[in-house]
Write a protein that holds these residues in place. Structure first.
Motif, PDB file in Angstrom:
ATOM      1  N   LEU A  41      51.084  90.332  49.231  1.00  0.00           N
ATOM      2  CA  LEU A  41      52.039  90.003  48.174  1.00  0.00           C
ATOM      3  C   LEU A  41      53.339  89.502  48.777  1.00  0.00           C
ATOM      4  CD1 LEU A  41      52.662  90.155  45.107  1.00  0.00           C
ATOM      5  CD2 LEU A  41      53.589  92.417  45.535  1.00  0.00           C
ATOM      6  N   ARG A  43      53.760  87.343  50.847  1.00  0.00           N
ATOM      7  CA  ARG A  43      53.717  85.913  51.125  1.00  0.00           C
ATOM      8  C   ARG A  43      54.577  85.130  50.135  1.00  0.00           C
ATOM      9  NH1 ARG A  43      53.681  86.048  55.694  1.00  0.00           N
ATOM     10  NH2 ARG A  43      52.785  88.039  56.098  1.00  0.00           N
ATOM     11  N   TRP A  44      55.120  85.782  49.143  1.00  0.00           N
ATOM     12  CA  TRP A  44      55.997  85.143  48.168  1.00  0.00           C
ATOM     13  C   TRP A  44      57.392  84.904  48.741  1.00  0.00           C
ATOM     14  CZ3 TRP A  44      55.142  83.949  42.877  1.00  0.00           C
ATOM     15  CH2 TRP A  44      53.839  84.173  42.460  1.00  0.00           C
ATOM     16  N   GLU A  45      57.637  85.344  49.964  1.00  0.00           N
ATOM     17  CA  GLU A  45      58.969  85.170  50.545  1.00  0.00           C
ATOM     18  C   GLU A  45      59.311  83.697  50.718  1.00  0.00           C
ATOM     19  OE1 GLU A  45      56.102  85.466  53.900  1.00  0.00           O
ATOM     20  OE2 GLU A  45      56.562  86.839  52.295  1.00  0.00           O
ATOM     21  N   LEU A  47      59.189  81.551  48.433  1.00  0.00           N
ATOM     22  CA  LEU A  47      59.997  81.200  47.256  1.00  0.00           C
ATOM     23  C   LEU A  47      61.464  81.543  47.466  1.00  0.00           C
ATOM     24  CD1 LEU A  47      57.633  82.253  44.331  1.00  0.00           C
ATOM     25  CD2 LEU A  47      58.135  79.960  45.190  1.00  0.00           C
ATOM     26  N   SER A  83      58.862  86.825  56.390  1.00  0.00           N
ATOM     27  CA  SER A  83      57.725  85.997  56.774  1.00  0.00           C
ATOM     28  C   SER A  83      57.489  85.962  58.281  1.00  0.00           C
ATOM     29  CB  SER A  83      57.889  84.572  56.245  1.00  0.00           C
ATOM     30  OG  SER A  83      58.994  83.955  56.855  1.00  0.00           O
TER      31      SER A  83
END
Length: 129
Positions: A41, A43-45, A47, A83
């Motif tokens: 989850l 991996r939204w960094e 954004l 990340s």
């Protein structure tokens, strides 16, 4: 077009802030469960990095330019840390972040609402005649 992207960013901040003000325990419990079920989850960094870059670019024309530059820099730094940081550094920070008291999340929510209101004001969407 840039104003609409910034307004969307402010809307996300406002929604997150209101949720953290109203139900911090429920939200953080959900985040903890999601992180346990799916560690990817984070991996939204990306954004956060993209939002920070957009804010950094658009801040040239906004009032309170220093505030937006600092906010964009912190968004980019947070996204880059999440990340690219090693798990030995990243994991304790995440555990610390989701292990705070409810009042801490309410203060973060208040800060997000304030940033959203300031960005809406800087865009001329509220408080200007």
């Amino acid at each position: 077009m840039t104003n609409y992207v910034l307004a969307a960013l402010a809307g996300i901040w406002l929604a997150d802030g209101i949720i953290l003000l109203l139900a911090p325990h429920y939200i953080i419990t959900q985040v903890r469960e999601l992180l346990q079920q799916s560690p990817t989850l984070l991996r939204w960094e990306l954004l956060s990095i993209i939002g920070g870059l957009v804010l950094l670019y658009a801040a040239q024309e906004l009032p309170h330019q220093w505030l937006w530059m600092m906010t964009a820099g912190s968004m980019i730094a947070k996204g880059a840390f999440l990340s690219m940081g090693s798990p030995s550094w990243r994991d304790p920070v995440i555990v610390w972040c989701v292990g705070r008291e409810d009042i801490d999340y309410r203060f973060w929510g208040l800060g997000l609402c304030a940033l959203a209101a300031l960005l809406f004001h800087a865009l001329g969407w509220i408080g200007r005649n």
